[in-house]
Write a protein that holds these residues in place. Structure first.
Motif, PDB file in Angstrom:
ATOM      1  N   UNK A   1      89.516  12.229   2.924  1.00 48.82           N
ATOM      2  CA  UNK A   1      88.460  13.188   3.207  1.00 48.82           C
ATOM      3  C   UNK A   1      87.128  12.443   3.258  1.00 48.82           C
ATOM      4  N   UNK A   2      86.906  11.601   4.292  1.00 52.72           N
ATOM      5  CA  UNK A   2      85.706  10.788   4.344  1.00 52.72           C
ATOM      6  C   UNK A   2      84.473  11.629   4.587  1.00 52.72           C
ATOM      7  N   UNK A   3      83.337  11.175   4.042  1.00 48.37           N
ATOM      8  CA  UNK A   3      82.094  11.883   4.313  1.00 48.37           C
ATOM      9  C   UNK A   3      81.687  11.624   5.750  1.00 48.37           C
ATOM     10  N   UNK A   4      81.028  12.600   6.347  1.00 49.22           N
ATOM     11  CA  UNK A   4      80.638  12.483   7.747  1.00 49.22           C
ATOM     12  C   UNK A   4      79.534  11.441   7.901  1.00 49.22           C
TER      13      UNK A   4
ATOM     14  N   UNK B   1      71.659  11.690   2.580  1.00 45.68           N
ATOM     15  CA  UNK B   1      72.421  10.984   1.538  1.00 45.68           C
ATOM     16  C   UNK B   1      72.590  11.846   0.297  1.00 45.68           C
ATOM     17  N   UNK B   2      71.577  12.664  -0.002  1.00 48.71           N
ATOM     18  CA  UNK B   2      71.680  13.567  -1.157  1.00 48.71           C
ATOM     19  C   UNK B   2      72.797  14.585  -0.966  1.00 48.71           C
ATOM     20  N   UNK B   3      73.116  14.900   0.303  1.00 43.44           N
ATOM     21  CA  UNK B   3      74.190  15.839   0.606  1.00 43.44           C
ATOM     22  C   UNK B   3      75.539  15.137   0.779  1.00 43.44           C
TER      23      UNK B   3
ATOM     24  N   UNK C   1      66.743  22.464   4.445  1.00 45.02           N
ATOM     25  CA  UNK C   1      67.902  23.328   4.216  1.00 45.02           C
ATOM     26  C   UNK C   1      68.389  23.954   5.528  1.00 45.02           C
ATOM     27  N   UNK C   2      67.445  24.362   6.382  1.00 48.35           N
ATOM     28  CA  UNK C   2      67.850  24.893   7.685  1.00 48.35           C
ATOM     29  C   UNK C   2      68.561  23.812   8.492  1.00 48.35           C
ATOM     30  N   UNK C   3      68.013  22.595   8.459  1.00 43.79           N
ATOM     31  CA  UNK C   3      68.624  21.497   9.204  1.00 43.79           C
ATOM     32  C   UNK C   3      70.039  21.229   8.706  1.00 43.79           C
ATOM     33  N   UNK C   4      70.231  21.210   7.393  1.00 45.65           N
ATOM     34  CA  UNK C   4      71.550  20.949   6.827  1.00 45.65           C
ATOM     35  C   UNK C   4      72.545  22.045   7.228  1.00 45.65           C
TER      36      UNK C   4
END
Length: 230
Positions: free
Chosen positions: A2-5, A25-27, A109-112
């Motif tokens: 399950x690699x991070x994107x 990176x925080x996400x 947050x909208x961008x994420x």
């Protein structure tokens, strides 16, 4: 697995690159950074990102031009950024192949949230009729969760191994040429590097216990490419 994107950011403003680098990176995302269109295209070809954030105004060329060139060889989701909020600019970007458009300044947050939507769409099957979950009683491939298991045990694949396996699965029963695999997984500058493909297919077969002399899943079509046996 399950690699991070992996997200590629192409923006000439240092403060925007830093802001996005920290936020992504925080996400839990992997991040690649480029300040010009040429650098961004080179990184996209070399590292096969899962998503691209592309600024419309770049120092060496327009973002529209970068998008058009990228779309010649990649279907990666692209989110455009721009201070231009005119409807015509948004329509032009979407018509040229962008998946979404965000105007500066923007909230992280909208961008994420927009990124998550685009990544979910990328995780879905590339073709209608291809199931998001393959299970033949032994091999299980979940295209949404990005998991692979054999006889109930997880199979640890590298990004390239997973990309090759799922690309073949999405074209199950049909031959996928070596050039198409190399172009879509490694990028257009590697279409002659067939040894990359042989190495990855060899490792895939080893991990899946798939005998090339009597293949269960991965069949070589000599001189042409490979086929996922369904």
């Amino acid at each position: 697995m399950n690699p991070s994107a992996r997200v590629l950011v192409i923006d000439d403003e240092p403060q925007i690159r830093r802001f996005l680098d920290i936020g992504l990176r925080a996400e839990g995302y992997q991040v690649l950074l480029a300040s010009t269109g040429a650098e961004g295209l080179a990184l996209a070809a070399a590292h096969t990102p899962d998503l691209v954030i592309l600024d419309l105004g770049l120092p060496d060329r327009e973002g529209h031009e970068v998008l058009a060139e990228l779309r010649q060889w990649s279907a990666v989701p692209v989110l455009m950024l721009s201070v231009r909020d005119a409807e015509a600019e948004k329509v032009k970007a979407l018509d040229h192949g962008a998946n979404d458009y965000v105007t500066k300044p923007f909230g992280i947050q909208e961008l994420m949230a927009r990124l998550r939507v685009l990544l979910r769409s990328r995780a879905a099957p590339a073709e209608a009729g291809t199931p998001a979950h393959y299970d033949d009683g032994r091999l299980v491939i979940d295209l949404v969760r990005r998991d692979v298991a054999l006889d109930g045990a997880p199979v640890a694949l590298t990004r390239k191994e997973y990309a090759v396996l799922t690309l073949l699965l999405r074209h199950a029963g049909r031959v996928v040429s070596q050039q198409q695999l190399l172009r879509e997984v490694w990028g257009p500058t590697h279409v002659q590097d067939t040894h990359y493909l042989r190495i990855v297919l060899g490792r895939l077969r080893q991990k899946l216990g798939d005998d090339p002399a009597a293949p269960r899943w991965l069949k070589t079509e000599p001189g042409v490419g490979y086929r996922f046996l369904d």
